[in-house]
Design a protein around this motif. Structure first.
Motif, mmCIF file in Angstrom:
data_model
loop_
_atom_site.group_PDB
_atom_site.id
_atom_site.type_symbol
_atom_site.label_atom_id
_atom_site.label_comp_id
_atom_site.label_asym_id
_atom_site.label_seq_id
_atom_site.Cartn_x
_atom_site.Cartn_y
_atom_site.Cartn_z
ATOM 1 N N LYS A 2 -1.676 -6.267 -1.987
ATOM 2 C CA LYS A 2 -2.408 -5.101 -1.688
ATOM 3 C C LYS A 2 -1.602 -3.978 -2.212
ATOM 4 O O LYS A 2 -0.388 -3.788 -1.737
ATOM 5 C CB LYS A 2 -2.662 -4.928 0.074
ATOM 6 C CG LYS A 2 -3.398 -5.963 0.499
ATOM 7 C CD LYS A 2 -3.261 -5.926 2.079
ATOM 8 C CE LYS A 2 -4.074 -7.037 2.732
ATOM 9 N NZ LYS A 2 -4.046 -7.123 4.162
ATOM 10 N N VAL A 62 -6.893 -0.563 -5.866
ATOM 11 C CA VAL A 62 -7.766 0.741 -5.640
ATOM 12 C C VAL A 62 -6.883 1.977 -5.901
ATOM 13 O O VAL A 62 -5.967 2.360 -4.822
ATOM 14 C CB VAL A 62 -8.685 0.771 -4.584
ATOM 15 C CG1 VAL A 62 -9.428 1.995 -4.398
ATOM 16 C CG2 VAL A 62 -9.588 -0.661 -4.681
ATOM 17 N N GLY A 63 -7.059 2.717 -6.724
ATOM 18 C CA GLY A 63 -6.328 4.131 -6.839
ATOM 19 C C GLY A 63 -4.976 3.880 -7.206
ATOM 20 O O GLY A 63 -4.353 5.154 -6.836
ATOM 21 N N ARG A 89 -10.578 -0.393 -9.222
ATOM 22 C CA ARG A 89 -11.320 0.915 -9.192
ATOM 23 C C ARG A 89 -10.704 2.098 -8.797
ATOM 24 O O ARG A 89 -9.672 2.098 -8.016
ATOM 25 C CB ARG A 89 -12.209 0.556 -7.876
ATOM 26 C CG ARG A 89 -13.187 1.798 -7.578
ATOM 27 C CD ARG A 89 -13.959 1.346 -6.329
ATOM 28 N NE ARG A 89 -14.992 0.605 -6.415
ATOM 29 C CZ ARG A 89 -16.369 0.785 -7.033
ATOM 30 N NH1 ARG A 89 -16.741 2.142 -7.284
ATOM 31 N NH2 ARG A 89 -17.214 -0.023 -7.099
ATOM 32 N N GLY A 90 -10.784 2.923 -9.840
ATOM 33 C CA GLY A 90 -10.069 4.215 -9.676
ATOM 34 C C GLY A 90 -8.656 4.161 -10.043
ATOM 35 O O GLY A 90 -7.992 5.222 -9.965
ATOM 36 N N VAL A 91 -8.376 3.147 -10.589
ATOM 37 C CA VAL A 91 -6.902 3.171 -11.196
ATOM 38 C C VAL A 91 -6.577 4.063 -12.377
ATOM 39 O O VAL A 91 -7.254 4.207 -13.205
ATOM 40 C CB VAL A 91 -6.384 1.596 -11.445
ATOM 41 C CG1 VAL A 91 -6.964 1.116 -12.566
ATOM 42 C CG2 VAL A 91 -5.089 1.465 -11.313
ATOM 43 N N ALA A 118 -11.946 3.913 -13.404
ATOM 44 C CA ALA A 118 -10.598 3.646 -13.782
ATOM 45 C C ALA A 118 -10.486 4.750 -14.898
ATOM 46 O O ALA A 118 -11.357 5.134 -15.708
ATOM 47 C CB ALA A 118 -10.286 2.525 -14.420
ATOM 48 N N ASN A 141 -8.915 -6.003 -8.323
ATOM 49 C CA ASN A 141 -9.714 -4.630 -8.101
ATOM 50 C C ASN A 141 -9.063 -3.400 -8.589
ATOM 51 O O ASN A 141 -7.944 -3.103 -8.019
ATOM 52 C CB ASN A 141 -10.194 -4.437 -6.750
ATOM 53 C CG ASN A 141 -11.041 -3.383 -6.382
ATOM 54 O OD1 ASN A 141 -11.204 -2.591 -7.013
ATOM 55 N ND2 ASN A 141 -11.624 -3.354 -5.310
ATOM 56 N N CYS A 179 -18.030 -3.197 -14.196
ATOM 57 C CA CYS A 179 -17.811 -1.805 -14.454
ATOM 58 C C CYS A 179 -18.938 -0.935 -14.596
ATOM 59 O O CYS A 179 -19.993 -1.008 -15.283
ATOM 60 C CB CYS A 179 -16.833 -1.604 -15.773
ATOM 61 S SG CYS A 179 -16.451 0.319 -15.724
ATOM 62 N N SER A 187 -3.063 -0.669 -3.220
ATOM 63 C CA SER A 187 -3.790 0.373 -3.046
ATOM 64 C C SER A 187 -3.184 1.706 -2.939
ATOM 65 O O SER A 187 -2.076 1.695 -2.188
ATOM 66 C CB SER A 187 -5.051 0.459 -1.759
ATOM 67 O OG SER A 187 -5.804 -0.621 -1.994
ATOM 68 N N HIS A 227 -5.578 -6.165 -5.146
ATOM 69 C CA HIS A 227 -6.055 -4.908 -4.744
ATOM 70 C C HIS A 227 -5.437 -3.822 -5.036
ATOM 71 O O HIS A 227 -4.381 -3.374 -4.478
ATOM 72 C CB HIS A 227 -6.479 -5.137 -3.013
ATOM 73 C CG HIS A 227 -7.652 -4.069 -2.694
ATOM 74 N ND1 HIS A 227 -8.730 -4.612 -2.898
ATOM 75 C CD2 HIS A 227 -7.420 -2.877 -2.062
ATOM 76 C CE1 HIS A 227 -9.561 -3.380 -2.463
ATOM 77 N NE2 HIS A 227 -8.910 -2.458 -1.891
ATOM 78 N N THR A 255 0.797 -1.302 0.040
ATOM 79 C CA THR A 255 -0.001 0.035 -0.062
ATOM 80 C C THR A 255 0.902 1.178 -0.157
ATOM 81 O O THR A 255 1.583 1.541 0.969
ATOM 82 C CB THR A 255 -0.868 0.026 1.323
ATOM 83 O OG1 THR A 255 -1.775 -1.397 1.298
ATOM 84 C CG2 THR A 255 -1.767 1.239 1.204
#
Length: 506
Positions: free
Chosen positions: A148, A170-171, A190-192, A212, A188, A230, A150, A168, A130
Motif C-alpha cells: 500500500k 493511488v496519488g 490512478r492519479g500518480v 496519472a 493501481n 485508462c 497511496s 496500490h 501509505t
C-alpha cells in the motif's frame, strides 16, 4: 542495571537495558551519544519500544517481528537482514537507515520517514507505506507486491528491477523515479505523478493509469503498456492538458497512443531481392544474436520498385551492427547461390549438349525412315493378320501340313525360343507403360507431335541404362514387327519404324 548509566558489555546487556523501558534506554543513550550499541542477532519479538532512540544502533539480523517501533528514532541504524515482519514502524524516522534485504512483510510503515534509506532487495510485500516518505531511497530489486503506497512520496527513488505488481499507488509521487525494468503489472497508478519518471523496459501490463500525470516521462519499446486500463491522463502537472480533451479513451486506445514501437533496422533493396539469400541471412543473424526474437515488422514495396524490409530487433541490440551483419551476410549468401547456380548451369549445358547429340541421332533415324520407299502391296493389315498365337513357333517338321501355318506369313514369321518370347513380352510391357506415361504430358494430334513423343520415348530409353539394356536385349534376333501384336497404342507403327533404326544402330 545501576543508575550510574554504566555501559553494557554485550548485545544481551543492551537488549536487557532496552527491555527496562524506553525512558531508561533513552536516558542511557543521552548520556552516551558516542556509543553505537550492538544489538545484532538480538531477539526482541513483540517488544514495545515506541519512540526509542535507536539512531546508529546495529540491529542487523535482529528478530523484531511484531515489535512496536512506532515513532522510533532509527536514523542511520543498521537493520540489514533484520526480521521485522508485521512490525509497527508508523511515523518512525529511518532517514539514511540500512534495511538491505530486511524482511518487513506486512509491516506498518504509515507516514514513516525513509528519505535516502537503503532498501535494496527489501521484502515489503503487503506492507502499508501509505503517505510514507521514500524520497531518494534506494529500492533496487525491492519486493513490494501488493504493498500500500497511496500518497507515498517516491520522488527520485531508485526502483529499478523492483516488483510492484498489484501495488496500490493511488496519488503517489513518482516524480523522477527510476522504474527501469520494474514490474508494475496490475498496479493501481490512478492519479500518480510520473513526471520525468524513467520507465524503460517497465511492465505496466493491466495497470490502472487513469488521471496519472505523464509529463516528460521516459519509456521505450520495451515498456509494456498492453491492456492498460485508462480513461484519461494529464500531459502536464497540476492536472493540465487532459488527454483526451473530452470523453475517455476507448479500450486499447491508451496503448495505441503511447506504446513506443520496437527498434527497427531498415533494409533497402533497389534491384530486387533474392528471398533465399535474405532468409538465410536473417536466420544467421538470429543465431549470431542468440536471442531469436528478430521479427519482420513490415514490407514496403514502392512504385519505383524499391523494396524496404523493416526488422524489429531487441531493445539492447546495436542497430548499426545488426544492419551491417544482415547486409554482409546477404551478400555472402548471394555469392553462395551464384556459385551453385553457375554449377547447375554448367550441368545444364552439358545436358543440353547431350540432348542435342541424341536429337541429331534421332533426326538421322527419321530421315532414313523418310527416304525409304513404302510398297503398299507389302503393307500388312494388322486386323487381317492377327495371329491366333503370335509368338507360337512355326512348324519345323517338313512333314507337317502347311495348312496349319498362318496364311501369308510363313516368310516373315520365324520361330522364337521361350527365352526370346519372354524378353519380347518384357520389352513390350515397358514400352507400353512409357507410352502411357507420355500420354499424360504430350499431345499427339499432329504428325509433328507424334514424332516428338516417339523421340521422347527413345530419349528416355537412352537416359535409363537399365531400360536401354533391356530393350536392346529384347530386340536381339527378333523382328520389331512382332511388337505390334503386344503393344496397344496408336503410335505403335511410328514407334516400331524408329525402333528398327534404333536396333540397327545398337
Amino acid at each position: 542495571m545501576s543508575n550510574d548509566f554504566m555501559s553494557p558489555q554485550t548485545n544481551e546487556d543492551y537488549l536487557a537495558l532496552l527491555r527496562q523501558g524506553v525512558e531508561v534506554w533513552n536516558a542511557w543513550k543521552a548520556h552516551h551519544p558516542d556509543i553505537r550499541p550492538n544489538l545484532s542477532f538480538a531477539t526482541g519479538k513483540g517488544v514495545a519500544i515506541q519512540g526509542a532512540k535507536l539512531s546508529g544502533v546495529d540491529l542487523s539480523r535482529a528478530n523484531l517481528s511484531q515489535a512496536d517501533l512506532s515513532k522510533a528514532d532509527l536514523i542511520g541504524a543498521n537493520l540489514s537482514e533484520a526480521y521485522l515482519s508485521e512490525a509497527y514502524l508508523s511515523e518512525a524516522d529511518l532517514i539514511g537507515a540500512n534495511l538491505t534485504a530486511a524482511d518487513l512483510r506486512n509491516a506498518d510503515l504509515i507516514s514513516a520517514n525513509l528519505i535516502g534509506a537503503n532498501l535494496n532487495n527489501i521484502y515489503l510485500s503487503g506492507a502499508d507505506l501509505t503517505k510514507a516518505n521514500l524520497s531518494g531511497a534506494d529500492l533496487v530489486g525491492a519486493k513490494l507486491i501488493g504493498a500500500k503506497l497511496s500518497g507515498t512520496n517516491l520522488s527520485g527513488a531508485n526502483l529499478s528491477g523492483a516488483n510492484l505488481s498489484g501495488a496500490h499507488l493511488v496519488g503517489a509521487n513518482l516524480r523522477g523515479t527510476n522504474l527501469k525494468g520494474a514490474n508494475c503489472s496490475q498496479a493501481n497508478l490512478r492519479g500518480v505523478n510520473l513526471q520525468r519518471c524513467k520507465a524503460f523496459n517497465t511492465d505496466f501490463h493491466q495497470a490502472i493509469f487513469t488521471a496519472a500525470c505523464l509529463e516528460d516521462w521516459h519509456i521505450n519499446s520495451g515498456t509494456n503498456l498492453a491492456e492498460v486500463i485508462c480513461e484519461y491522463v494529464y500531459l502536464q502537472t497540476n492536472q493540465h492538458e487532459r488527454c483526451p480533451h473530452q470523453g475517455t479513451f476507448a479500450p486499447g486506445e491508451f496503448t495505441r497512443v503511447f506504446q513506443v514501437p520496437l527498434e527497427t533496422v531498415n533494409l533497402t533493396f533497389r534491384n530486387g531481392i533474392d528471398w533465399q539469400a535474405f532468409f538465410a541471412a536473417f536466420q544467421a543473424c538470429q543465431v549470431q544474436d542468440g536471442s531469436n526474437i528478430l521479427t519482420i515488422q513490415s514490407l514496403e514495396n514502392r512504385p519505383d520498385g524499391v523494396l524496404t524490409i523493416r526488422i524489429a530487433i531487441p531493445i539492447d541490440a546495436n542497430r548499426l551492427e545488426v544492419e551491417h551483419f544482415l547486409n554482409r551476410e546477404y551478400d555472402a549468401q548471394l555469392e553462395v547461390i551464384d556459385k551453385d547456380y553457375r554449377y547447375q548451369l554448367q550441368v545444364k549445358y552439358e545436358q543440353v549438349a547431350t540432348y542435342r547429340q541424341q536429337s541429331a541421332n534421332l533426326t538421322e533415324i527419321l530421315q532414313r525412315l523418310a527416304e525409304k520407299t513404302v510398297n503398299p502391296a507389302q503393307t500388312i493389315n494388322v486386323e487381317a493378320r492377327r495371329l491366333v498365337e503370335p509368338l507360337t513357333p512355326y512348324p519345323s517338321n517338313q512333314g507337317e501340313s502347311m495348312e496349319n501355318c498362318p496364311s501369308g506369313n510363313s516368310a516373315i514369321a520365324p520361330a522364337y525360343t521361350l527365352e526370346q518370347k519372354q524378353r519380347l513380352t518384357d520389352t513390350a510391357t515397358k514400352i507400353q507403360k512409357l507410352l502411357q506415361q507420355l500420354d499424360q504430358t504430350y499431345p499427339t494430334n499432329t504428325p509433328l507431335e507424334k514424332q516428338r513423343v516417339v523421340i521422347e520415348v527413345l530419349e528416355r530409353i537412352e537416359q535409363n541404362p537399365m531400360l536401354k539394356a533391356s530393350v536392346v536385349e529384347g530386340l536381339k534376333g527378333v523382328q520389331t514387327e512382332v511388337l505390334k501384336e503386344l503393344i496397344d497404342h496408336p503410335l505403335v507403327n511410328v514407334l516400331l519404324a524408329a525402333l528398327e533404326e534404333y536396333q540397327t544402330i545398337h
